[in-house]
Scaffold this motif. Structure first.
Motif, PDB file in Angstrom:
ATOM      1  N   LEU A  13      -6.767 -14.533  47.176  1.00  0.00           N
ATOM      2  CA  LEU A  13      -7.511 -13.586  47.956  1.00  0.00           C
ATOM      3  C   LEU A  13      -6.556 -12.891  48.781  1.00  0.00           C
ATOM      4  O   LEU A  13      -7.228 -11.390  49.057  1.00  0.00           O
ATOM      5  N   LYS A  14      -5.631 -13.372  49.323  1.00  0.00           N
ATOM      6  CA  LYS A  14      -5.013 -12.535  50.336  1.00  0.00           C
ATOM      7  C   LYS A  14      -3.755 -11.634  49.547  1.00  0.00           C
ATOM      8  O   LYS A  14      -3.329 -10.759  50.054  1.00  0.00           O
ATOM      9  N   GLY A  17      -1.980  -6.819  47.216  1.00  0.00           N
ATOM     10  CA  GLY A  17      -0.775  -6.067  47.181  1.00  0.00           C
ATOM     11  C   GLY A  17       0.476  -7.206  47.627  1.00  0.00           C
ATOM     12  O   GLY A  17       0.165  -8.363  47.368  1.00  0.00           O
ATOM     13  N   GLU A  18       1.627  -6.760  47.850  1.00  0.00           N
ATOM     14  CA  GLU A  18       2.712  -7.612  48.022  1.00  0.00           C
ATOM     15  C   GLU A  18       2.593  -8.300  49.349  1.00  0.00           C
ATOM     16  O   GLU A  18       2.496  -7.535  50.362  1.00  0.00           O
ATOM     17  N   LYS A  19       2.783  -9.478  49.556  1.00  0.00           N
ATOM     18  CA  LYS A  19       3.067 -10.178  50.752  1.00  0.00           C
ATOM     19  C   LYS A  19       4.016 -11.041  50.898  1.00  0.00           C
ATOM     20  O   LYS A  19       4.591 -11.548  49.882  1.00  0.00           O
ATOM     21  N   THR A  20       4.868 -11.031  52.208  1.00  0.00           N
ATOM     22  CA  THR A  20       5.851 -12.189  52.355  1.00  0.00           C
ATOM     23  C   THR A  20       5.109 -13.293  52.715  1.00  0.00           C
ATOM     24  O   THR A  20       4.170 -13.576  52.956  1.00  0.00           O
ATOM     25  N   ILE A  21       5.933 -14.499  52.553  1.00  0.00           N
ATOM     26  CA  ILE A  21       5.462 -15.810  52.811  1.00  0.00           C
ATOM     27  C   ILE A  21       5.024 -15.870  54.351  1.00  0.00           C
ATOM     28  O   ILE A  21       3.842 -16.416  54.756  1.00  0.00           O
ATOM     29  N   SER A  22       5.745 -15.267  55.010  1.00  0.00           N
ATOM     30  CA  SER A  22       5.635 -15.345  56.852  1.00  0.00           C
ATOM     31  C   SER A  22       4.056 -14.523  56.879  1.00  0.00           C
ATOM     32  O   SER A  22       3.107 -14.997  57.573  1.00  0.00           O
ATOM     33  N   LEU A  24       1.491 -14.169  54.902  1.00  0.00           N
ATOM     34  CA  LEU A  24       0.421 -14.999  54.324  1.00  0.00           C
ATOM     35  C   LEU A  24       0.262 -16.002  55.091  1.00  0.00           C
ATOM     36  O   LEU A  24      -0.911 -16.327  55.447  1.00  0.00           O
ATOM     37  N   ALA A  25       1.380 -16.732  55.731  1.00  0.00           N
ATOM     38  CA  ALA A  25       1.126 -18.008  56.652  1.00  0.00           C
ATOM     39  C   ALA A  25       0.597 -17.574  57.782  1.00  0.00           C
ATOM     40  O   ALA A  25      -0.624 -18.179  58.257  1.00  0.00           O
ATOM     41  N   SER A  26       0.456 -16.173  58.286  1.00  0.00           N
ATOM     42  CA  SER A  26      -0.173 -15.754  59.445  1.00  0.00           C
ATOM     43  C   SER A  26      -1.508 -15.442  59.140  1.00  0.00           C
ATOM     44  O   SER A  26      -2.303 -15.717  59.993  1.00  0.00           O
ATOM     45  N   ARG A  34       3.507 -25.230  54.563  1.00  0.00           N
ATOM     46  CA  ARG A  34       2.351 -25.297  53.755  1.00  0.00           C
ATOM     47  C   ARG A  34       2.063 -24.061  52.795  1.00  0.00           C
ATOM     48  O   ARG A  34       1.664 -24.277  51.635  1.00  0.00           O
ATOM     49  N   THR A  35       2.362 -22.868  53.450  1.00  0.00           N
ATOM     50  CA  THR A  35       2.145 -21.559  52.512  1.00  0.00           C
ATOM     51  C   THR A  35       3.248 -21.624  51.273  1.00  0.00           C
ATOM     52  O   THR A  35       2.746 -21.344  50.239  1.00  0.00           O
TER      53      THR A  35
END
Length: 311
Positions: A13-14, A17-22, A24-26, A34-35
């Motif tokens: 759901l997040k 678009g493009e996201k970094t692991i950081s 997403l974790a935030s 965990r992410t």
């Protein structure tokens, strides 16, 4: 049985678009570790892809069909608790629920859910307005058909991934919830882990030895240890409901009529949507006089060829 966890759905759901692991974790309030584990899991399931850019790992939805449907789901039903609806055993039931009413028994057979789990899931989905009921049978409300499409495509993708791991030239012939039948030119024995040779290639175990075509059908299931004759026959008819296959299946049924469990045969017929009632008429000495069913004369001739006069 493959499924999605609530946290995996929340990651998806997040990914608008493009996201970094950081990032997403935030947004998820989780640790980087965990992410990363969650991203690796949905990537293995074919729903996400990653790309290394400098120091960063970029995550986005994949181009797989269920990922495309997921985008449409979030656009149309983003106001609903999708992490609750699309996780766990709910997906198994959504994959087999359609606009045609089916009994609880039929839905349990097709979804591979126990009776108690089925009622738990059906009640949960009913609370969201997904389920219609008619004459004691259940169907999916048309407005929510996209959920069925996602679940069905999700399982087909998981099955395709497993099939390719088994054999690079494999092709899915039939796909269900946590089970499938594939076609390959690679013979790996009768039983190879959770893969079991089935259909015509298994008829020789019961005295009907036919010339091979160099193609093999394997059935995958984590629940099945050994295939029964009833399931092998239904698989053969599912793979190829042709006059030739019906003829040899009928001969096999006649040869083992004292051992055939007709109730089990009907169960498999309902599960795979294969008609078996006509074949059982031959066990009573009746002939089905319509295409593609064989004449009794043909049946007797082939029976005699493999089992002789006396049986």
């Amino acid at each position: 049985m493959d499924a999605l966890s609530k946290m995996e759905v929340r990651v998806l759901l997040k990914l608008n678009g493009e996201k970094t692991i950081s990032e997403l974790a935030s947004e998820l309030g989780l640790s980087i570790y965990r992410t990363s584990v969650l991203v690796a899991s949905i990537k293995r399931k074919g729903l996400a892809k990653t790309e290394k850019r400098g120091r960063y790992k970029i995550v986005s939805l994949s181009e797989a069909k269920p990922a495309e449907i997921f985008k449409r789901l979030t656009s149309k039903f983003g106001h609903m608790p999708l992490d609750e609806i699309l996780s766990g055993r709910n997906l198994a039931l959504l994959a087999v629920l359609m606009d045609i009413p089916l009994s609880a028994h039929e839905l349990c057979i097709k979804s591979n859910l126990s009776r108690s789990t089925f009622y738990h899931v059906i009640n949960k989905l009913s609370n969201y307005g997904f389920i219609g009921e008619k004459d004691g049978k259940y169907f999916l409300i048309e407005r929510y058909r996209l959920f069925h499409e996602f679940a069905k495509e999700f399982y087909e993708l998981q099955n395709s991934i497993k099939a390719r791991e088994f054999s690079r030239d494999s092709a899915l012939i039939w796909s269900g919830v946590g089970e499938f039948i594939l076609l390959t030119r690679e013979y790996k024995g009768k039983d190879f882990g959770n893969f079991h040779l089935t259909g015509l290639g298994r008829f020789r175990d019961f005295g009907v030895d036919l010339i091979g075509t160099g193609q093999y059908h394997y059935y995958y299931s984590e629940k099945t240890g050994k295939l029964s004759l009833e399931e092998i026959i239904v698989h053969a008819l599912l793979i190829d409901f042709s006059p030739r296959m019906i003829l040899y299946s009928t001969v096999l049924l006649l040869a083992y009529k004292d051992r055939i469990d007709q109730k089990k045969l009907f169960e498999f017929g309902r599960k795979y949507d294969v008609r078996v009632s006509e074949l059982l008429k031959y066990l009573e000495g009746k002939e089905v006089k319509k295409y593609p069913y064989p004449s009794m004369e043909e049946v007797k001739e082939i029976f005699k060829m493999y089992f002789g006069e006396g049986k």
